[in-house]
Design an enzyme around this catalytic site. Structure first.
Site, PDB file in Angstrom:
ATOM      1  N   ILE A 149       0.839  -1.207   0.000  1.00  0.00           N
ATOM      2  CA  ILE A 149       0.000   0.000   0.000  1.00  0.00           C
ATOM      3  C   ILE A 149       0.874   1.257   0.000  1.00  0.00           C
ATOM      4  CG2 ILE A 149      -1.703   1.344   1.309  1.00  0.00           C
ATOM      5  CD1 ILE A 149      -2.725  -1.319   2.455  1.00  0.00           C
ATOM      6  N   ALA A 223      -5.226   1.508   7.196  1.00  0.00           N
ATOM      7  CA  ALA A 223      -4.533   0.288   7.628  1.00  0.00           C
ATOM      8  C   ALA A 223      -5.390  -0.494   8.628  1.00  0.00           C
ATOM      9  CB  ALA A 223      -3.171   0.648   8.199  1.00  0.00           C
ATOM     10  N   ARG A 224      -5.252  -0.167   9.904  1.00  0.00           N
ATOM     11  CA  ARG A 224      -6.054  -0.809  10.946  1.00  0.00           C
ATOM     12  C   ARG A 224      -6.400   0.223  12.008  1.00  0.00           C
ATOM     13  NH1 ARG A 224      -7.063  -4.226   7.854  1.00  0.00           N
ATOM     14  NH2 ARG A 224      -6.786  -6.476   7.994  1.00  0.00           N
ATOM     15  N   ASP A 247     -10.832   4.811   7.063  1.00  0.00           N
ATOM     16  CA  ASP A 247     -11.527   3.649   6.477  1.00  0.00           C
ATOM     17  C   ASP A 247     -11.640   2.517   7.492  1.00  0.00           C
ATOM     18  OD1 ASP A 247     -12.684   2.191   4.261  1.00  0.00           O
ATOM     19  OD2 ASP A 247     -10.827   1.025   4.165  1.00  0.00           O
ATOM     20  N   GLU A 252     -15.192  -2.491  14.635  1.00  0.00           N
ATOM     21  CA  GLU A 252     -15.969  -2.476  13.390  1.00  0.00           C
ATOM     22  C   GLU A 252     -17.082  -3.509  13.482  1.00  0.00           C
ATOM     23  OE1 GLU A 252     -13.392  -2.901  10.011  1.00  0.00           O
ATOM     24  OE2 GLU A 252     -12.079  -1.286  10.667  1.00  0.00           O
ATOM     25  N   HIS A 271     -14.596   0.617   5.908  1.00  0.00           N
ATOM     26  CA  HIS A 271     -13.605  -0.424   5.600  1.00  0.00           C
ATOM     27  C   HIS A 271     -13.791  -0.994   4.187  1.00  0.00           C
ATOM     28  CE1 HIS A 271     -10.744  -3.584   7.527  1.00  0.00           C
ATOM     29  NE2 HIS A 271     -10.497  -3.426   6.239  1.00  0.00           N
ATOM     30  N   GLY A 273     -11.432  -0.308   1.726  1.00  0.00           N
ATOM     31  CA  GLY A 273     -10.145  -0.188   1.024  1.00  0.00           C
ATOM     32  C   GLY A 273      -9.882  -1.304   0.024  1.00  0.00           C
TER      33      GLY A 273
HETATM   34  N1  LIG Z   1      -8.498  -0.810   4.481  1.00  0.00           N
HETATM   35  C1  LIG Z   1      -8.395  -2.003   3.952  1.00  0.00           C
HETATM   36  O1  LIG Z   1      -9.343  -2.571   3.408  1.00  0.00           O
HETATM   37  C2  LIG Z   1      -7.062  -2.696   3.976  1.00  0.00           C
HETATM   38  C3  LIG Z   1      -6.706  -3.477   2.866  1.00  0.00           C
HETATM   39  C4  LIG Z   1      -5.446  -4.072   2.848  1.00  0.00           C
HETATM   40  C5  LIG Z   1      -4.585  -3.930   3.938  1.00  0.00           C
HETATM   41  N2  LIG Z   1      -4.966  -3.201   5.025  1.00  0.00           N
HETATM   42  C6  LIG Z   1      -4.025  -3.063   6.178  1.00  0.00           C
HETATM   43  O2  LIG Z   1      -2.856  -2.413   5.742  1.00  0.00           O
HETATM   44  C7  LIG Z   1      -1.708  -3.083   6.260  1.00  0.00           C
HETATM   45  C8  LIG Z   1      -0.526  -2.870   5.312  1.00  0.00           C
HETATM   46  O3  LIG Z   1      -0.803  -3.565   4.097  1.00  0.00           O
HETATM   47  P1  LIG Z   1       0.335  -3.828   2.995  1.00  0.00           P
HETATM   48  O4  LIG Z   1      -0.251  -4.780   2.015  1.00  0.00           O
HETATM   49  O5  LIG Z   1       0.921  -2.558   2.514  1.00  0.00           O
HETATM   50  O6  LIG Z   1       1.417  -4.606   3.911  1.00  0.00           O
HETATM   51  P2  LIG Z   1       2.922  -4.948   3.566  1.00  0.00           P
HETATM   52  O7  LIG Z   1       3.142  -4.958   2.102  1.00  0.00           O
HETATM   53  O8  LIG Z   1       3.245  -6.147   4.360  1.00  0.00           O
HETATM   54  O9  LIG Z   1       3.746  -3.679   4.153  1.00  0.00           O
HETATM   55  C9  LIG Z   1       3.761  -3.385   5.507  1.00  0.00           C
HETATM   56  C10 LIG Z   1       4.757  -2.242   5.750  1.00  0.00           C
HETATM   57  O10 LIG Z   1       4.701  -1.938   7.144  1.00  0.00           O
HETATM   58  C11 LIG Z   1       6.030  -1.875   7.650  1.00  0.00           C
HETATM   59  N3  LIG Z   1       6.072  -2.276   9.069  1.00  0.00           N
HETATM   60  C12 LIG Z   1       5.657  -3.421   9.634  1.00  0.00           C
HETATM   61  N4  LIG Z   1       5.857  -3.404  10.978  1.00  0.00           N
HETATM   62  C13 LIG Z   1       6.411  -2.217  11.242  1.00  0.00           C
HETATM   63  C14 LIG Z   1       6.883  -1.592  12.426  1.00  0.00           C
HETATM   64  N5  LIG Z   1       6.814  -2.197  13.615  1.00  0.00           N
HETATM   65  N6  LIG Z   1       7.412  -0.345  12.341  1.00  0.00           N
HETATM   66  C15 LIG Z   1       7.499   0.278  11.151  1.00  0.00           C
HETATM   67  N7  LIG Z   1       7.088  -0.260   9.987  1.00  0.00           N
HETATM   68  C16 LIG Z   1       6.559  -1.486  10.028  1.00  0.00           C
HETATM   69  C17 LIG Z   1       6.820  -2.831   6.813  1.00  0.00           C
HETATM   70  O11 LIG Z   1       8.187  -2.457   6.929  1.00  0.00           O
HETATM   71  P3  LIG Z   1       9.377  -3.176   6.089  1.00  0.00           P
HETATM   72  O12 LIG Z   1       9.123  -2.783   4.633  1.00  0.00           O
HETATM   73  O13 LIG Z   1      10.618  -2.562   6.621  1.00  0.00           O
HETATM   74  O14 LIG Z   1       9.216  -4.631   6.351  1.00  0.00           O
HETATM   75  C18 LIG Z   1       6.201  -2.599   5.431  1.00  0.00           C
HETATM   76  O15 LIG Z   1       6.831  -1.517   4.783  1.00  0.00           O
HETATM   77  C19 LIG Z   1      -2.168  -4.553   6.385  1.00  0.00           C
HETATM   78  O16 LIG Z   1      -1.409  -5.229   7.363  1.00  0.00           O
HETATM   79  C20 LIG Z   1      -3.627  -4.421   6.760  1.00  0.00           C
HETATM   80  O17 LIG Z   1      -3.761  -4.403   8.155  1.00  0.00           O
HETATM   81  C21 LIG Z   1      -6.175  -2.570   5.058  1.00  0.00           C
END
Ligand SMILES: NC(=O)c1ccc[n+]([C@@H]2O[C@H](COP(=O)([O-])OP(=O)(O)OC[C@H]3O[C@@H](n4cnc5c(N)ncnc54)[C@H](OP(=O)(O)O)[C@@H]3O)[C@@H](O)[C@H]2O)c1
Length: 308
Positions: A149, A223-224, A247, A252, A271, A273
């Protein structure tokens, strides 16, 4: 040897058809949310629960004593980690919802800057409310999370000449870390939350975080809900010092008496997204590729058994 795969609907089962015809040793069961368990569930090795079915009850997981892989269709796996039966590999759906969710974040940012809610209201009054609006050009955008994202939000914002800073867990070229936040927040006009919910990120956006933002900043959470302390945000919204586009929420669905509904300076979406019309095709592709890897004995993608 027969491998039994269990999926939540006929569309996902259809995505596996090429594998079924190639390997007669593959059996696909469909188990829709809330339906009775299908015959043969005790042989399931690879289980795909429904996208919006919530977390599968432990009692249902216990019906699958041979379970080896749990492939969820959400990007976030909070809620699943603590109920994972021993020895089962948990895989998330990274890549399935990222584009849609980044798109929503951008929609929220652009709608805020170009004041679409105001013009929609003026339209209702048949009022030609012409005015200058803000722009992404030259805005400083801080994106927390540099994954699927976050990278997409950053790339899209840069197309409109925003000054983007990415923050993640592992600092690297073009990506800062959370310990730099004190330095980054005072100049962040837009903050986008694109981090998973983990013990390190829960409550990250608290009163001190928000107080460090400049007047008029926009907080975007796709995100969450757990990342954001809602009470602290509400105080800033009511003071009309900050804006928000949300979102996701701590609880929820959002209760009908939740104070966020009537708070000023905020736009809420329920929600949505990752929930776009195209998600099912992307999910089908992921499940197909994962089952193919499983049948070939290859390492699976998106393994999050140990968390993120
Ligand atoms: N609204 C919605 O419908 C919707 C849809 C999809 C996802 N989401 C939420 O969005 C989140 C992110 O999705 P994504 O697909 O982008 O995940 P992703 O590709 O796994 O990327 C997560 C990012 O968060 C970083 N991260 C993880 N733990 C961290 C910490 N403790 N401190 C700092 N950075 C940290 C990671 O760092 P590194 O790159 O250094 O590993 C990575 O850059 C999901 O986990 C989900 O909860 C929401």
């Amino acid at each position: 040897l027969v491998a039994t795969i269990c999926v939540p609907d006929a569309d996902t089962a259809a995505a596996l058809e090429p594998l079924v015809s190639a390997a007669s040793a593959l059996r696909v069961l469909v188990w829709a949310p809330k339906a009775a368990a299908p015959a043969g569930v005790d042989a399931v090795e690879f289980f795909v629960p429904a996208y919006q079915g919530g977390v599968t009850p432990s009692a249902d997981l216990a019906l699958m004593p041979h379970l080896k892989v749990l492939q969820v269709l959400t990007a976030g796996v909070d809620g699943w980690l603590d109920r994972l039966p021993p020895g089962v590999t948990l895989c998330g759906a990274r890549g399935v919802h990222g584009a849609g969710t980044a798109e929503l974040a951008l929609a929220g940012i652009l709608s805020h800057l170009r004041q679409l809610p105001r013009f929609a209201a003026a339209q209702q009054r048949r009022q030609w409310d012409r005015d200058f609006t803000d722009t992404l050009r030259g805005r400083s955008v801080l994106v927390l999370g540099a994954g699927d994202i976050g990278q997409r939000v950053a790339a899209a914002a840069r197309v409109f000449d925003a000054e983007v800073t990415l923050v993640a867990r592992h600092p690297r070229e073009g990506v800062r870390q959370l310990t730099d936040l004190a330095q980054l927040l005072p100049s962040a006009q837009i903050v986008v939350l694109a981090l998973p919910s983990t013990p390190e990120t829960v409550g990250l956006v608290d009163a001190a975080f928000l107080a460090a933002l400049p007047d008029g900043a926009l907080v975007v959470n796709v995100a969450r809900g757990a990342l954001l302390v809602t009470g602290a945000l509400l105080a800033e919204l009511r003071a009309r010092r900050l804006y928000a586009f949300l979102d996701v929420y701590e609880t929820e669905p959002l209760a009908s008496d939740d104070p966020l509904w009537s708070a000023p300076n905020v736009v809420l979406t329920p929600h949505i997204g990752g929930g776009t019309t195209g998600w099912q095709r992307a999910a089908g592709r992921l499940v197909h590729d994962q089952v193919a890897r499983y049948l070939r004995g290859e390492p699976l993608a998106n393994v999050v058994t140990e968390g993120y």
